[in-house]
Design a protein around this motif. Structure first.
Motif, PDB file in Angstrom:
ATOM      1  N   ALA A   1      32.115  44.433 -23.053  1.00 36.86           N
ATOM      2  CA  ALA A   1      31.773  44.884 -21.692  1.00 36.86           C
ATOM      3  C   ALA A   1      32.999  44.711 -20.800  1.00 36.86           C
ATOM      4  O   ALA A   1      33.833  43.831 -21.026  1.00 36.86           O
ATOM      5  N   LYS A   2      33.117  45.565 -19.783  1.00 31.24           N
ATOM      6  CA  LYS A   2      34.328  45.573 -18.966  1.00 31.24           C
ATOM      7  C   LYS A   2      34.403  44.390 -17.997  1.00 31.24           C
ATOM      8  O   LYS A   2      33.398  44.008 -17.384  1.00 31.24           O
ATOM      9  N   ILE A   3      35.622  43.880 -17.830  1.00 26.24           N
ATOM     10  CA  ILE A   3      35.849  42.744 -16.929  1.00 26.24           C
ATOM     11  C   ILE A   3      35.523  43.112 -15.481  1.00 26.24           C
ATOM     12  O   ILE A   3      34.896  42.334 -14.770  1.00 26.24           O
ATOM     13  N   THR A   4      35.945  44.299 -15.056  1.00 29.69           N
ATOM     14  CA  THR A   4      35.682  44.692 -13.672  1.00 29.69           C
ATOM     15  C   THR A   4      34.246  45.165 -13.453  1.00 29.69           C
ATOM     16  O   THR A   4      33.880  45.558 -12.345  1.00 29.69           O
ATOM     17  N   SER A   5      33.441  45.124 -14.510  1.00 30.64           N
ATOM     18  CA  SER A   5      32.024  45.457 -14.366  1.00 30.64           C
ATOM     19  C   SER A   5      31.150  44.207 -14.219  1.00 30.64           C
ATOM     20  O   SER A   5      29.951  44.321 -13.991  1.00 30.64           O
ATOM     21  N   ILE A   6      31.743  43.034 -14.362  1.00 29.57           N
ATOM     22  CA  ILE A   6      30.992  41.785 -14.141  1.00 29.57           C
ATOM     23  C   ILE A   6      30.463  41.787 -12.711  1.00 29.57           C
ATOM     24  O   ILE A   6      29.268  41.634 -12.447  1.00 29.57           O
ATOM     25  N   ASN A   7      31.388  41.964 -11.791  1.00 25.95           N
ATOM     26  CA  ASN A   7      31.029  41.981 -10.377  1.00 25.95           C
ATOM     27  C   ASN A   7      30.093  43.138 -10.042  1.00 25.95           C
ATOM     28  O   ASN A   7      29.165  42.988  -9.229  1.00 25.95           O
ATOM     29  N   ILE A   8      30.326  44.280 -10.670  1.00 28.57           N
ATOM     30  CA  ILE A   8      29.504  45.465 -10.364  1.00 28.57           C
ATOM     31  C   ILE A   8      28.059  45.250 -10.810  1.00 28.57           C
ATOM     32  O   ILE A   8      27.126  45.583 -10.079  1.00 28.57           O
TER      33      ILE A   8
ATOM     34  N   LEU B   1      26.010  48.037  -3.350  1.00 29.46           N
ATOM     35  CA  LEU B   1      26.490  49.035  -4.310  1.00 29.46           C
ATOM     36  C   LEU B   1      25.503  50.184  -4.456  1.00 29.46           C
ATOM     37  O   LEU B   1      24.340  49.972  -4.788  1.00 29.46           O
ATOM     38  N   THR B   2      25.993  51.404  -4.245  1.00 32.19           N
ATOM     39  CA  THR B   2      25.099  52.569  -4.294  1.00 32.19           C
ATOM     40  C   THR B   2      25.348  53.410  -5.546  1.00 32.19           C
ATOM     41  O   THR B   2      25.299  54.621  -5.516  1.00 32.19           O
ATOM     42  N   ILE B   3      25.610  52.729  -6.645  1.00 29.72           N
ATOM     43  CA  ILE B   3      25.836  53.380  -7.934  1.00 29.72           C
ATOM     44  C   ILE B   3      24.668  53.029  -8.855  1.00 29.72           C
ATOM     45  O   ILE B   3      24.235  51.875  -8.894  1.00 29.72           O
TER      46      ILE B   3
ATOM     47  N   GLY C   1      30.632  44.005   1.644  1.00 32.70           N
ATOM     48  CA  GLY C   1      31.078  44.957   0.638  1.00 32.70           C
ATOM     49  C   GLY C   1      30.301  44.866  -0.664  1.00 32.70           C
ATOM     50  O   GLY C   1      30.662  45.506  -1.651  1.00 32.70           O
TER      51      GLY C   1
ATOM     52  N   ILE D   1      26.487  42.388 -11.105  1.00 26.20           N
ATOM     53  CA  ILE D   1      25.875  41.395 -10.207  1.00 26.20           C
ATOM     54  C   ILE D   1      25.522  42.040  -8.866  1.00 26.20           C
ATOM     55  O   ILE D   1      24.435  41.815  -8.323  1.00 26.20           O
TER      56      ILE D   1
ATOM     57  N   PRO E   1      27.096  55.572 -15.062  1.00 27.45           N
ATOM     58  CA  PRO E   1      25.927  55.138 -14.284  1.00 27.45           C
ATOM     59  C   PRO E   1      24.611  55.470 -14.978  1.00 27.45           C
ATOM     60  O   PRO E   1      23.667  54.675 -14.931  1.00 27.45           O
TER      61      PRO E   1
ATOM     62  N   THR F   1      29.057  48.921 -17.248  1.00 23.96           N
ATOM     63  CA  THR F   1      30.171  49.151 -18.183  1.00 23.96           C
ATOM     64  C   THR F   1      30.207  50.596 -18.611  1.00 23.96           C
ATOM     65  O   THR F   1      31.265  51.193 -18.749  1.00 23.96           O
TER      66      THR F   1
END
Lengths: 150, 150, 150, 150
Positions: free
Chosen positions: D54-61, D101-103, D98, D63, D126, D123
């Motif tokens: 799973a992507k590192i920058t998707s951890i925050n996404i 999230l609207t994804i 910020g 959550i 959408p 990851t």
């Protein structure tokens, strides 16, 4: 073999130096000074060089382009249509504390199909930034293949 | 001559490279890998190298030590008694968005009595960090004097 | 072998599950519910469990204890005297955007002397948090050794 | 009965585990590893699992998708037209520091018409993220109905 850990390849400072040198060389060729950031596969800064004349507000942009390319494992140029109004990833730029940059100039560095790090360039147009970043990536990826043959 | 502008000396990427090379050499001598950050007189990052084995959470610390040393024009080791409870600068670490670091390892780089940049090192003890930072400063300041003589 | 990349061991979700299960079991034994966070060697979250009754404001504390233990490669309990007024690392808690936590309860997870991840526990006293974190570390480190023998 | 307090249903760690297991199973079926985050009705993290790859920058996404779905009590996929330029919720992504999230990929978990928590996945595309999140929601909502029948 334990399943509690795994082994992963990751970019070194040596690899980062190779990428920076090539990106700097290209930057001089096109006459546009660059901020050049290199991160590892886990998005952490490995090396950074700001060339004379590179923009102050592009320091952060170069670093965050590299961050995004490594973390999401894709060039930052791919998001164009996805982040348009109505696109499926609209507003993703706001994620990760606002560090997710969807402007061209960030590119992953790959080894055998795996992302080992990324480069981000900034100061020129996105196309110029991506041009220099590409040269950095090619240089370090070439070094990996040459070494693999020995 | 107008008083509306002035000319200021400022560290270049070349100067930053000299400082980093010397700090890296010292780091290897003492066997403690370092994060090494160089900023200009205006606190902005010029160059950064993370040596193999340097701590991930010291990336930020190295950068902010350099930021603090350049901005406040003093080594980060000077604050010890000033920031004690009851000291005159107690809580200053919280200023600048929390980036003001009062731990040894950040040192200004001077030319003719003027701060032109700063270095920050982090991963070892504060004494080790300051040791490596000192070597970086000495190398770049020596290069400035050699040039002045020519 | 190329010097542009290196190979590193890193904790998996399987390893994280083992650590969480052991920390949860200890938490139940002592009757103090815990927030339990597991990060990889590069400080990124791998897994997190909040047990019934664990404190809301300890969610962040558990995550940042793990972050600090992995990034600085030391238990968060080691800083006590270093961060006292006058200590060499006084104010380090403010670094890394305020995420550097110097309260007991964060412990690195090691494999063959290398940090592969870390655990952070929070809700009880620091001693209770460290107790549960220790059990989590022991369980996953034991799993690594058992597997190594096979 | 006093009106000074009320009783609210809220997702537990057990419920979170059920949701995560189902989302993980779906993630494996479609061959896209996921970050999976579960929050309670008050937007606070209950559990999180990052699958291998799973992507590192998707951890925050992941959550923040769960955060948004629980707090605004709606799937994050509903905002598409509302956040277009000229739409009534344009710029809402910038609210909450910020984190809004609207994804697609964040979905509330309901019990008897009341939001008790939410799941967020990230990851994949959408659509893939929402697919896995849906399976997580269905599993935990089904467990709630089964319990209600007994």
């Amino acid at each position: 073999m334990s399943t509690s850990t795994k082994t992963v390849p990751i970019l070194t400072l040596d690899g980062a130096r190779t990428a920076i040198a090539a990106a700097e060389a290209r930057s001089k060729e096109i006459g546009v000074p660059m901020n050049i950031a290199i991160v590892d596969a886990y998005t952490h800064l490995v090396a950074f060089h700001r060339m004379e004349g590179a923009k102050i507000t592009s320091i952060n942009i170069a670093i965050d382009k590299a961050f995004t390319a490594a973390g999401h494992r894709a060039p930052t140029s791919v998001y164009k249509e996805m982040v348009w109004p109505g696109g499926p990833a609209f507003s993703i730029w706001n994620s990760n504390g606002g560090r997710f940059l969807t402007i061209a100039g960030g590119i992953p560095i790959m080894q055998d199909g795996v992302v080992v790090g990324a480069i981000g360039c900034s100061t020129g147009t996105p196309a110029q930034d991506e041009d220099c970043a590409t040269k950095g990536v090619e240089a370090v990826e070439k070094s990996l293949k040459v070494k693999a043959k020995l």
